[in-house]
Design a protein around this motif. Structure first.
Motif, mmCIF file in Angstrom:
data_model
loop_
_atom_site.group_PDB
_atom_site.id
_atom_site.type_symbol
_atom_site.label_atom_id
_atom_site.label_comp_id
_atom_site.label_asym_id
_atom_site.label_seq_id
_atom_site.Cartn_x
_atom_site.Cartn_y
_atom_site.Cartn_z
ATOM 1 N N GLN A 169 0.970 -31.841 -4.519
ATOM 2 C CA GLN A 169 2.169 -31.008 -4.600
ATOM 3 C C GLN A 169 3.265 -31.717 -5.391
ATOM 4 O O GLN A 169 3.968 -31.095 -6.205
ATOM 5 C CB GLN A 169 2.666 -30.669 -3.199
ATOM 6 C CG GLN A 169 1.784 -29.688 -2.452
ATOM 7 C CD GLN A 169 2.305 -29.393 -1.056
ATOM 8 O OE1 GLN A 169 3.377 -29.851 -0.677
ATOM 9 N NE2 GLN A 169 1.541 -28.641 -0.287
ATOM 10 N N LEU A 213 4.982 -30.389 -8.789
ATOM 11 C CA LEU A 213 6.429 -30.200 -8.866
ATOM 12 C C LEU A 213 7.041 -31.023 -9.992
ATOM 13 O O LEU A 213 7.960 -30.563 -10.682
ATOM 14 C CB LEU A 213 7.074 -30.571 -7.526
ATOM 15 C CG LEU A 213 6.831 -29.601 -6.377
ATOM 16 C CD1 LEU A 213 7.359 -30.157 -5.072
ATOM 17 C CD2 LEU A 213 7.500 -28.254 -6.681
ATOM 18 N N SER A 256 6.218 -28.982 -13.108
ATOM 19 C CA SER A 256 6.668 -27.602 -13.269
ATOM 20 C C SER A 256 8.116 -27.365 -12.856
ATOM 21 O O SER A 256 8.714 -26.386 -13.306
ATOM 22 C CB SER A 256 5.770 -26.668 -12.440
ATOM 23 O OG SER A 256 5.845 -27.005 -11.062
ATOM 24 N N SER A 257 8.698 -28.225 -12.006
ATOM 25 C CA SER A 257 10.037 -27.977 -11.476
ATOM 26 C C SER A 257 11.019 -28.998 -12.054
ATOM 27 O O SER A 257 10.933 -30.201 -11.763
ATOM 28 C CB SER A 257 10.029 -28.049 -9.936
ATOM 29 O OG SER A 257 11.342 -27.945 -9.433
ATOM 30 N N GLN A 258 11.953 -28.510 -12.839
ATOM 31 C CA GLN A 258 12.981 -29.392 -13.389
ATOM 32 C C GLN A 258 13.905 -29.895 -12.288
ATOM 33 O O GLN A 258 14.386 -31.046 -12.330
ATOM 34 C CB GLN A 258 13.791 -28.635 -14.449
ATOM 35 C CG GLN A 258 14.830 -29.483 -15.159
ATOM 36 C CD GLN A 258 14.196 -30.576 -15.997
ATOM 37 O OE1 GLN A 258 13.104 -30.399 -16.519
ATOM 38 N NE2 GLN A 258 14.874 -31.707 -16.117
ATOM 39 N N ARG A 259 14.156 -29.066 -11.299
ATOM 40 C CA ARG A 259 15.036 -29.471 -10.204
ATOM 41 C C ARG A 259 14.417 -30.608 -9.398
ATOM 42 O O ARG A 259 15.099 -31.580 -9.050
ATOM 43 C CB ARG A 259 15.301 -28.267 -9.288
ATOM 44 C CG ARG A 259 16.203 -28.581 -8.117
ATOM 45 C CD ARG A 259 16.432 -27.330 -7.280
ATOM 46 N NE ARG A 259 17.277 -27.613 -6.132
ATOM 47 C CZ ARG A 259 17.591 -26.726 -5.192
ATOM 48 N NH1 ARG A 259 17.123 -25.489 -5.296
ATOM 49 N NH2 ARG A 259 18.357 -27.058 -4.180
ATOM 50 N N TYR A 260 13.131 -30.500 -9.102
ATOM 51 C CA TYR A 260 12.466 -31.568 -8.351
ATOM 52 C C TYR A 260 12.430 -32.857 -9.170
ATOM 53 O O TYR A 260 12.626 -33.951 -8.629
ATOM 54 C CB TYR A 260 11.044 -31.135 -7.991
ATOM 55 C CG TYR A 260 10.295 -32.143 -7.152
ATOM 56 C CD1 TYR A 260 10.483 -32.215 -5.784
ATOM 57 C CD2 TYR A 260 9.403 -33.036 -7.739
ATOM 58 C CE1 TYR A 260 9.804 -33.139 -5.009
ATOM 59 C CE2 TYR A 260 8.725 -33.971 -6.985
ATOM 60 C CZ TYR A 260 8.927 -34.015 -5.615
ATOM 61 O OH TYR A 260 8.265 -34.949 -4.853
#
Length: 593
Positions: free
Chosen positions: A504, A508, A511-515
C-alpha cells in the motif's frame, strides 16, 4: 598633714587600657580572649561604638553631606601632579577620608603644592581645597565615620552581593552543562529515529522525494514478479481444488459448468501465463476485468470533465437566426429585451436602443434561449468584440471570431509547453505499455477479490478438517489438513503482496502526491530534529562563556574590594588605637570576606 602627703605622694595614673568585662557593653565592644590592652569592635556596630564613646557627633550623617560638597569642589579643580590625578581618578566615585588624605599628600609633595604663603597656607588652589577637605574630615573625627561607613557597606552589602552573583553565574553554568547533556541524549535519540525512518522508507535521505519515487518504481515490479511466481507455482492446483468444491456445493459437474476457469479466471490466467499475459487477451477471457476497466475509464473521464463543466456553465452561446447580425453575447441569466448587444444585469431593457448598463433593476422572467437574440446594430452596451455563431444540433462547434472589432484572435494563441491529458483514455490504455498485467489497478482489484474469496474458503476448510469433517467435498478432490494449510499459506501470502502495508505504501508513493509530500515532510522533520540540539548546545556554549567571564569579573571585583577593605581596616585600627592609646581590633563579618 593630709595635704602634705598628697603633695609628696607620686601621681596616680588612670589607665584607659584596663580590661573590659566579658559581656558586651554599650556600643558592641568585647574582650574575647585578648590581652588586657586590646579592644574588639564588631564591624557592623562600629558607628554605635564610636557614638557610645562620643568620638563622633550624633549628626555625623548630615555633617558628612556638607563635606561631600567640598569634595566635589576639590575634584573639579585641575591638578597637575600625575600621582594625584591617578588617585582622583581611582576614588572619584567615592572620596573617603583616607582617599582624601592620600590625594592631599600627593599634591603636597608636588612643586605646586609646596608653595605656601607667609602664614603657611597653600597658594595652589587644588592643594588648598584638598587641605580643606582633609581638615573637614578630621574635624570631630568625621573621617572615621566615613571609613566606618565604607567598612560596613563593603562587608555587609557589596562583597556578599558579588559573592551571590558569582554563585548565580556558577549555578547557571552548571545548569547549562546539565542541559547540554540532555540535548546530547536528545540528539542521539533523534538521530536514531531518523536512521530508523530512513531504514523504514529504504532511502538515504539526500533527496527524499526522488529517492522515494525511485524506490517505489523499483520495488513494485519485484512485488508483481513475486505474485506471478507464487501463482505459477501453486495457483493451478489451488484453483482446481476451490472450483471442485464450488461445483460440489452447487451440485454440478465439471462438464455442466463449462469453462473451468470461470470462477477465478484472472487467477488462472496469471497462473498459466504469468508475466507474458497481455491485458487485451485477458479481457477476452475475463469479462469482469473489461467491465471494471471501462467503469474506471468512465469515472476518470467524468472527474476530468467536471471542472471544465463548472467553468463553462457561466458562459453559454445563444443561437442566432443569421451569422451577420452580430448577436451572440454573454448571457448573464437576464432577458435582454429589444436592445441586445450589452451585458444584461437583470434590468428591464425594454425596446430602448441602448444606453449602456441599466442600473434600474427590474426582475423579469427569462424567455427561451432563442428569444435572447436581438439586433446588435442599435445596442449601446459593452461591446466585447466577440462574435459567437452556433449552428443547429447537427452542426459543428460554435465559431468565435473577433471580426473587424478587434476581438480575440484564437489563432495567435500559443499552447506550446501545455500538456493536454485525457484521463479516461489513459485509464483505458493503462495496460497497453506496461510490463505486467498487475500494473493495471482494475486487474489488481479483481485479483484481490478472487484471492480473498479463496482465502476465506481455505480457512473454513482448515477449521473443518481440524474438527474431523473429512467428507465435506467431492471424494476425488479431498486434501489433507497439511495440504490445505499449504494452500492457505499461498493465498495469505498473495493477499499480503496485493494489499499489505508495504505494498500500500508503495502504491501511495507512486500514485498519491499528498502521501508523497507527507513522507517527505516526515523525513525533513526528523532531520530538523537532529540539528536542533546541536544549535541549542552552541547557544548554551555561548551562555557558558558569558557567565564564566562575568564570574571572573565579579571575582576580580571581590578581590579588589577585599584588598581595599583590609587596607581601610588596618588604617582605621591604627588611628583608633592611637586615639584610645590601646590596641583596637575590628572583628566580625570583616574577618570572613
Amino acid at each position: 598633714q593630709v595635704r602634705a602627703r598628697a603633695e609628696t605622694a607620686p601621681p596616680i595614673t588612670i589607665a584607659l587600657r584596663s580590661p573590659l568585662p566579658a559581656s558586651t557593653t554599650k556600643g558592641g565592644s568585647r574582650a574575647v580572649g585578648m590581652s588586657s590592652g586590646d579592644l574588639a569592635v564588631q564591624c557592623a556596630k562600629l558607628h554605635e561604638w564610636l557614638l557610645a564613646r562620643r568620638v563622633i557627633p550624633e549628626d555625623y550623617s548630615r555633617l558628612l553631606t556638607a563635606v561631600e560638597s567640598k569634595v566635589q569642589q576639590a575634584v573639579d579643580e585641575q591638578v597637575a601632579d600625575e600621582a594625584a590625578k591617578k588617585l582622583i581618578s581611582q576614588h572619584k566615585e567615592a572620596v573617603t577620608y583616607f582617599a582624601a588624605r592620600d590625594i592631599y599628600e600627593a599634591i603636597a609633595k608636588s612643586p605646586e603644592g609646596q608653595a605656601k604663603t607667609f602664614l603657611g597656607s597653600h597658594t595652589n588652589p587644588a592643594a588648598a581645597k584638598w587641605k580643606a577637605v582633609l581638615d573637614a574630615y578630621r574635624r570631630r573625627h568625621l573621617g572615621w565615620a566615613s571609613e566606618a561607613r565604607v567598612l560596613v557597606q563593603n562587608t555587609s552589602y557589596e562583597i556578599p552581593a558579588l559573592k551571590k552573583h558569582v554563585a548565580a553565574c556558577e549555578r547557571q553554568i552548571s545548569e547549562c552543562m546539565q542541559r547540554q547533556s540532555e540535548l546530547t541524549r536528545a540528539e542521539t535519540n533523534a538521530k536514531a529515529r531518523y536512521e530508523a525512518l530512513l531504514k523504514e522508507l529504504n532511502i538515504d535521505g539526500f533527496d527524499p522525494r526522488r529517492e522515494l519515487q525511485a524506490f517505489a518504481a523499483a520495488e513494485l515490479p519485484k512485488v508483481y514478479a513475486e505474485i506471478e511466481e507464487l501463482l505459477q507455482s501453486s495457483g493451478s492446483g489451488l484453483a482446481e481444488y476451490f472450483e471442485a468444491f464450488a461445483r460440489h456445493a452447487a451440485g454440478t459437474s465439471k462438464e455442466d459448468a463449462g469453462d473451468s476457469d470461470s470462477l477465478v479466471p484472472l487467477w488462472r490466467a496469471l497462473a498459466s501465463e504469468g508475466k507474458s499475459a497481455r491485458i487485451e487477451d485477458v479481457e477476452q477471457r475475463v469479462p469482469a476485468l473489461k467491465a471494471l476497466r471501462e467503469s474506471a475509464a468512465k469515472a476518470a473521464a467524468s472527474e476530468a470533465a467536471a471542472p471544465a463543466a463548472l467553468g463553462s456553465a457561466a458562459v453559454t452561446a445563444e443561437p442566432s437566426p443569421s451569422a451577420d447580425e452580430g448577436a451572440g453575447e454573454i448571457d448573464w441569466g437576464g432577458n435582454s429585451g429589444g436592445g441586445g448587444g450589452g451585458i444584461d444585469w437583470g434590468g428591464g431593457g425594454g425596446d430602448s436602443a441602448g444606453g449602456g448598463i441599466n442600473w434600474d433593476f427590474e426582475v423579469t422572467s427569462g424567455g427561451a434561449a432563442g428569444d435572447a437574440s436581438a439586433d446588435a446594430g442599435g445596442s449601446g452596451g459593452i461591446d466585447w468584440g466577440i462574435e459567437v455563431s452556433t449552428g443547429g444540433a447537427g452542426e459543428g462547434p460554435a465559431e468565435v471570431s473577433g471580426g473587424d472589432a478587434g476581438g480575440i484572435d484564437w489563432g495567435a494563441l500559443c499552447i506550446e509547453g501545455l500538456e493536454v491529458r485525457d484521463e479516461g483514455a489513459e485509464v483505458a490504455a493503462a495496460g497497453a505499455d506496461v510490463d505486467s498485467l498487475l500494473e493495471d489497478a482494475s486487474a489488481r482489484e479483481l485479483l484481490y477479490q478472487e484471492v480473498a474469496e479463496m482465502d476465506s474458503f481455505l480457512r473454513e476448510r482448515c477449521a473443518e478438517l481440524a474438527a474431523g469433517q473429512v467428507d465435506g467435498g467431492p471424494p476425488s478432490a479431498e486434501k489433507t489438513l497439511q495440504e490445505v494449510q499449504a494452500f492457505a499459506t499461498v493465498t495469505a501470502r498473495a493477499e499480503e503482496l496485493l494489499a499489505g502495508r508495504r505494498t500500500q505504501r508503495l502504491f501511495l508513493l507512486r500514485s498519491s502526491q499528498r502521501y508523497l509530500d507527507q513522507a517527505v515532510a516526515r523525513v525533513d522533520l526528523a532531520k530538523a530534529h537532529c540539528g536542533k540540539p546541536g544549535v541549542q548546545r552552541s547557544a548554551l556554549d555561548k551562555v557558558k562563556a558569558e557567565q564564566a567571564e562575568e564570574a571572573k569579573r565579579a571575582r576580580a571585583e571581590i578581590e579588589e574590594l577585599r584588598q581595599a577593605t583590609k587596607k581601610v581596616q588596618r588604617e582605621l585600627e591604627a588611628e583608633l588605637s592611637a586615639h584610645f592609646k590601646s590596641s583596637v581590633r575590628i572583628v566580625g563579618e570583616i574577618s570572613q570576606i
